[in-house]
Design a protein around this motif. Structure first.
Motif, mmCIF file in Angstrom:
data_model
loop_
_atom_site.group_PDB
_atom_site.id
_atom_site.type_symbol
_atom_site.label_atom_id
_atom_site.label_comp_id
_atom_site.label_asym_id
_atom_site.label_seq_id
_atom_site.Cartn_x
_atom_site.Cartn_y
_atom_site.Cartn_z
ATOM 1 N N GLU A 12 -0.912 -6.564 7.711
ATOM 2 C CA GLU A 12 -2.148 -6.548 6.927
ATOM 3 C C GLU A 12 -2.350 -5.183 6.281
ATOM 4 O O GLU A 12 -1.843 -4.167 6.795
ATOM 5 C CB GLU A 12 -3.337 -6.881 7.818
ATOM 6 C CG GLU A 12 -3.336 -8.313 8.325
ATOM 7 C CD GLU A 12 -4.597 -8.641 9.112
ATOM 8 O OE1 GLU A 12 -4.831 -9.841 9.351
ATOM 9 O OE2 GLU A 12 -5.322 -7.703 9.477
ATOM 10 N N PRO A 13 -3.083 -5.136 5.189
ATOM 11 C CA PRO A 13 -3.386 -3.829 4.577
ATOM 12 C C PRO A 13 -3.993 -2.878 5.601
ATOM 13 O O PRO A 13 -4.848 -3.268 6.402
ATOM 14 C CB PRO A 13 -4.389 -4.191 3.483
ATOM 15 C CG PRO A 13 -4.027 -5.592 3.107
ATOM 16 C CD PRO A 13 -3.628 -6.250 4.403
ATOM 17 N N GLN A 85 -0.304 -0.592 1.994
ATOM 18 C CA GLN A 85 -1.065 -1.186 0.904
ATOM 19 C C GLN A 85 -0.286 -2.365 0.339
ATOM 20 O O GLN A 85 0.942 -2.448 0.492
ATOM 21 C CB GLN A 85 -1.308 -0.133 -0.181
ATOM 22 C CG GLN A 85 -2.004 1.106 0.323
ATOM 23 C CD GLN A 85 -1.978 2.243 -0.691
ATOM 24 O OE1 GLN A 85 -1.369 2.138 -1.755
ATOM 25 N NE2 GLN A 85 -2.650 3.338 -0.360
ATOM 26 N N VAL A 86 -1.002 -3.244 -0.333
ATOM 27 C CA VAL A 86 -0.349 -4.409 -0.935
ATOM 28 C C VAL A 86 0.786 -3.959 -1.858
ATOM 29 O O VAL A 86 1.838 -4.599 -1.924
ATOM 30 C CB VAL A 86 -1.377 -5.250 -1.704
ATOM 31 C CG1 VAL A 86 -0.688 -6.353 -2.486
ATOM 32 C CG2 VAL A 86 -2.418 -5.828 -0.749
ATOM 33 N N GLU A 87 0.582 -2.816 -2.513
ATOM 34 C CA GLU A 87 1.577 -2.292 -3.444
ATOM 35 C C GLU A 87 2.863 -1.830 -2.754
ATOM 36 O O GLU A 87 3.857 -1.550 -3.430
ATOM 37 C CB GLU A 87 0.988 -1.120 -4.237
ATOM 38 C CG GLU A 87 -0.167 -1.500 -5.162
ATOM 39 C CD GLU A 87 -1.476 -1.752 -4.418
ATOM 40 O OE1 GLU A 87 -2.318 -2.488 -4.961
ATOM 41 O OE2 GLU A 87 -1.650 -1.237 -3.277
ATOM 42 N N ASP A 88 2.842 -1.725 -1.439
ATOM 43 C CA ASP A 88 4.038 -1.329 -0.697
ATOM 44 C C ASP A 88 4.952 -2.518 -0.426
ATOM 45 O O ASP A 88 6.053 -2.342 0.113
ATOM 46 C CB ASP A 88 3.652 -0.684 0.640
ATOM 47 C CG ASP A 88 2.893 0.611 0.466
ATOM 48 O OD1 ASP A 88 1.903 0.821 1.204
ATOM 49 O OD2 ASP A 88 3.293 1.422 -0.390
ATOM 50 N N THR A 89 4.512 -3.697 -0.783
ATOM 51 C CA THR A 89 5.332 -4.887 -0.593
ATOM 52 C C THR A 89 6.621 -4.767 -1.392
ATOM 53 O O THR A 89 6.593 -4.552 -2.608
ATOM 54 C CB THR A 89 4.575 -6.148 -1.030
ATOM 55 O OG1 THR A 89 3.444 -6.333 -0.165
ATOM 56 C CG2 THR A 89 5.467 -7.374 -0.972
ATOM 57 N N VAL A 110 9.422 -6.059 3.534
ATOM 58 C CA VAL A 110 8.096 -5.638 4.011
ATOM 59 C C VAL A 110 7.060 -6.306 3.121
ATOM 60 O O VAL A 110 7.093 -6.147 1.902
ATOM 61 C CB VAL A 110 7.934 -4.106 3.950
ATOM 62 C CG1 VAL A 110 6.490 -3.706 4.265
ATOM 63 C CG2 VAL A 110 8.893 -3.426 4.913
ATOM 64 N N THR A 111 6.174 -7.059 3.734
ATOM 65 C CA THR A 111 5.117 -7.750 3.000
ATOM 66 C C THR A 111 3.773 -7.313 3.549
ATOM 67 O O THR A 111 3.516 -7.440 4.754
ATOM 68 C CB THR A 111 5.251 -9.272 3.122
ATOM 69 O OG1 THR A 111 6.538 -9.672 2.637
ATOM 70 C CG2 THR A 111 4.171 -9.976 2.314
ATOM 71 N N VAL A 112 2.943 -6.796 2.659
ATOM 72 C CA VAL A 112 1.597 -6.356 3.039
ATOM 73 C C VAL A 112 0.615 -7.315 2.406
ATOM 74 O O VAL A 112 0.484 -7.379 1.182
ATOM 75 C CB VAL A 112 1.329 -4.921 2.588
ATOM 76 C CG1 VAL A 112 -0.037 -4.462 3.106
ATOM 77 C CG2 VAL A 112 2.427 -3.983 3.055
ATOM 78 N N SER A 113 -0.071 -8.060 3.257
ATOM 79 C CA SER A 113 -0.974 -9.089 2.750
ATOM 80 C C SER A 113 -2.008 -9.433 3.804
ATOM 81 O O SER A 113 -1.736 -9.391 5.003
ATOM 82 C CB SER A 113 -0.179 -10.340 2.375
ATOM 83 O OG SER A 113 -1.042 -11.390 2.000
ATOM 84 N N SER A 114 -3.197 -9.784 3.323
ATOM 85 C CA SER A 114 -4.240 -10.236 4.243
ATOM 86 C C SER A 114 -4.224 -11.753 4.356
ATOM 87 O O SER A 114 -5.024 -12.327 5.086
ATOM 88 C CB SER A 114 -5.604 -9.744 3.779
ATOM 89 O OG SER A 114 -5.844 -10.155 2.456
#
Length: 114
Positions: A12-13, A85-89, A110-114
């Motif tokens: 998650e973020p 951050q989402v942008e790090d996905t 790597v997936t950053v998501s809520s």
């Protein structure tokens, strides 16, 4: 030369992840090593590297959040990521340069998501 990366996943973020990369090359003989990443639809970009002399580079977008670490006896390279951050996905690639040239690991998602 083999670079085996692991540790990616869904977070998650604001969360943290630790990426690891096992190198078949003696890190003390490497000219340069570190991490790159490639987000969907974008070019591969340098995240962080360290030279043989110890000069460390961090992309502006990750400064203060990501840390490159190493374990020389085990030939391990780490990327500690926090404040994700989402942008790090992206797919994160372990990278090493030695006298033979450039070497890349397969990458870890790597997936950053809520």
């Amino acid at each position: 030369v083999q670079l085996q990366a692991s540790g990616g996943g869904l977070v998650e973020p604001g969360g943290s992840l630790l990426l690891s990369c096992e190198s078949s090359v003696d890190l003390l003989r490497a000219h340069l090593f570190g991490w790159y990443r490639q987000a969907p639809g974008k070019q591969r970009e340098k995240v962080t590297t360290v030279t043989h002399g110890g000069t460390v580079y961090y992309a502006e977008s990750v400064k203060g959040r990501f840390t490159l670490n190493r374990d020389n006896p085990k030939n391990m390279i780490f990327l500690q990521m926090s404040g994700l951050q989402v942008e790090d996905t992206a797919i994160y690639y372990c990278y090493l340069k030695d006298y033979r040239g450039d070497h890349w690991g397969r990458g870890t998602q790597v997936t950053v998501s809520s």
